[in-house]
Design a protein around this motif. Structure first.
Motif, short mmCIF file in Angstrom:
data_model
loop_
_atom_site.label_atom_id
_atom_site.label_comp_id
_atom_site.label_asym_id
_atom_site.label_seq_id
_atom_site.Cartn_x
_atom_site.Cartn_y
_atom_site.Cartn_z
N GLY A 52 0.79 -1.22 0.00
CA GLY A 52 0.00 0.00 0.00
C GLY A 52 0.82 1.27 0.00
N ALA A 53 2.13 1.17 0.17
CA ALA A 53 2.99 2.35 0.09
C ALA A 53 2.98 2.91 -1.34
CB ALA A 53 4.41 2.01 0.51
N VAL A 54 3.28 4.19 -1.46
CA VAL A 54 3.31 4.86 -2.77
C VAL A 54 4.76 5.22 -3.11
CG1 VAL A 54 2.53 6.83 -4.12
CG2 VAL A 54 0.99 5.78 -2.45
N LEU A 55 5.23 4.73 -4.25
CA LEU A 55 6.58 5.04 -4.73
C LEU A 55 6.48 6.10 -5.82
CD1 LEU A 55 9.67 4.26 -4.93
CD2 LEU A 55 8.98 2.74 -6.79
N VAL A 56 7.25 7.16 -5.70
CA VAL A 56 7.31 8.19 -6.74
C VAL A 56 8.71 8.18 -7.35
CG1 VAL A 56 7.86 10.01 -5.04
CG2 VAL A 56 6.98 10.63 -7.29
N ASN A 57 8.76 8.09 -8.68
CA ASN A 57 10.01 8.13 -9.45
C ASN A 57 9.95 9.37 -10.32
OD1 ASN A 57 11.65 7.57 -11.99
ND2 ASN A 57 12.27 5.83 -10.73
N SER A 58 11.00 10.20 -10.27
CA SER A 58 10.91 11.55 -10.85
C SER A 58 12.11 11.91 -11.71
CB SER A 58 10.79 12.59 -9.72
OG SER A 58 9.76 12.27 -8.83
N ARG A 59 11.86 12.82 -12.62
CA ARG A 59 12.92 13.43 -13.42
C ARG A 59 13.76 14.34 -12.52
NH1 ARG A 59 11.78 17.45 -18.60
NH2 ARG A 59 13.89 18.31 -18.80
N SER A 60 15.07 14.26 -12.67
CA SER A 60 15.95 15.24 -12.04
C SER A 60 16.47 16.17 -13.13
CB SER A 60 17.11 14.55 -11.32
OG SER A 60 17.97 13.91 -12.24
N SER A 106 12.13 -3.88 -12.28
CA SER A 106 12.46 -4.02 -10.87
C SER A 106 11.59 -5.11 -10.26
CB SER A 106 12.23 -2.70 -10.11
OG SER A 106 12.45 -2.88 -8.72
N ASP A 107 12.22 -6.10 -9.65
CA ASP A 107 11.50 -7.17 -8.98
C ASP A 107 11.46 -6.98 -7.47
OD1 ASP A 107 10.94 -8.76 -11.32
OD2 ASP A 107 13.07 -9.31 -11.35
N ASP A 108 12.03 -5.86 -6.97
CA ASP A 108 12.06 -5.61 -5.53
C ASP A 108 11.45 -4.25 -5.19
OD1 ASP A 108 14.03 -3.97 -6.55
OD2 ASP A 108 15.70 -5.05 -5.63
N GLU A 109 10.40 -3.89 -5.95
CA GLU A 109 9.60 -2.70 -5.68
C GLU A 109 10.41 -1.41 -5.70
OE1 GLU A 109 7.44 -4.09 -2.04
OE2 GLU A 109 5.73 -4.02 -3.43
N GLY A 110 11.34 -1.31 -6.66
CA GLY A 110 12.08 -0.08 -6.85
C GLY A 110 13.36 0.04 -6.07
N ALA A 111 13.73 -0.99 -5.29
CA ALA A 111 15.00 -0.94 -4.57
C ALA A 111 16.18 -1.04 -5.53
CB ALA A 111 15.06 -2.06 -3.53
N SER A 112 15.98 -1.71 -6.66
CA SER A 112 17.00 -1.81 -7.70
C SER A 112 16.32 -2.02 -9.04
CB SER A 112 17.97 -2.97 -7.41
OG SER A 112 17.28 -4.22 -7.44
N TYR A 113 17.04 -1.67 -10.11
CA TYR A 113 16.52 -1.82 -11.48
C TYR A 113 17.59 -2.46 -12.35
CZ TYR A 113 12.88 1.58 -10.18
OH TYR A 113 11.84 2.24 -9.56
N ARG A 114 17.14 -3.15 -13.39
CA ARG A 114 18.06 -3.69 -14.37
C ARG A 114 17.46 -3.49 -15.76
NH1 ARG A 114 15.43 -8.29 -12.46
NH2 ARG A 114 14.66 -9.73 -14.06
N PRO A 115 18.29 -3.26 -16.79
CA PRO A 115 17.76 -3.10 -18.15
C PRO A 115 17.01 -4.36 -18.58
CG PRO A 115 20.04 -2.38 -18.04
CD PRO A 115 19.75 -3.08 -16.74
N HIS A 116 15.83 -4.18 -19.14
CA HIS A 116 15.00 -5.30 -19.57
C HIS A 116 14.91 -5.39 -21.09
CE1 HIS A 116 11.81 -8.24 -19.68
NE2 HIS A 116 10.98 -7.41 -20.27
N LEU A 117 14.79 -4.23 -21.76
CA LEU A 117 14.59 -4.24 -23.20
C LEU A 117 15.00 -2.90 -23.81
CD1 LEU A 117 13.35 -5.63 -25.78
CD2 LEU A 117 11.20 -4.48 -25.16
#
Length: 219
Positions: free
Chosen positions: A49-57, A144-155
């Protein structure tokens, strides 16, 4: 003007009556304005139920990476934003799109800017400048398979000039996929003006989209 990240403070508008009225949340900016700046925000709800925000810097003097923050009170307040090392930004940043599939996997679409070989970026690098004068190209989907804790290129979606994008979860009836809509641009014709711009500023040439492309992305 957009010079440094701390000039942009992420905010959220909240509605408790299905959009009839709105109020400003995180009035001082995400994390009370104590983070690393944020704009053109993308939000997803996590499994708990937490909300993750990912933003442009803004990436014009600060680290050229995306930023993230988390809210655990339905968007009323957020943690301070922090840079996401796996998600690069071109010079001056770019909008990106973030969605959660029905099993909680996160997909993020955004340019993966490559090295700029123009004359001006070369001079800046030779002088020891730390700003990467990269452009909007190589549109990529990260996973990301860990809810945004890490990312890897997929495609790698598009190896050419491509910028803004929008993703939509394809729905629970479709196994782990999303629709991706993005702007694409052709190389400019070889006029003297365009050749000069390519030589001097390379990938920093303004992206003028020629078409909008729709693709389905499978996890």
């Amino acid at each position: 003007s957009q010079l440094y990240n701390n000039f942009a403070l992420g905010h959220l508008l909240l509605s408790d009556d299905d959009g009839d009225s709105w109020r400003l949340g995180s009035a001082g900016g995400f994390g009370g304005g104590g983070g690393d700046g944020a704009n053109e925000n993308q939000l997803v709800e996590l499994r708990d139920g937490a909300v993750l925000v990912n933003s442009r810097s803004l990436s014009t003097g600060s680290r050229q990476r995306r930023v993230q923050a988390v809210s655990r009170d339905a968007g009323e307040t957020f943690s301070p934003t922090a840079f996401v090392d796996e998600l690069p930004e071109p010079f001056n940043g770019c909008q990106g799109s973030l969605v959660a599939t029905h099993n909680g996997t996160l997909l993020f679409s955004h340019p993966d800017p490559q090295a700029n070989h123009g004359i001006v970026p070369g001079i800046l690098k030779a002088l020891g400048g730390s700003v990467n004068l990269t452009g909007r190209d190589h549109l990529t989907v990260w996973k990301s398979d860990d809810e945004g804790a890490s990312y890897r290129p997929h495609l790698l979606v598009d190896p050419g000039a491509a910028g803004y994008s929008s993703m939509q979860n394809a729905g629970e009836t479709v196994a782990e996929s999303a629709w991706l809509l993005y702007e694409q641009s052709d190389r400019q014709p070889g006029s003297l003006k365009d050749l000069a711009a390519e030589a001097f500023i390379g990938a920093l040439a303004v992206l003028d989209p020629d078409r909008i492309v729709l693709r389905r992305i499978f996890v």
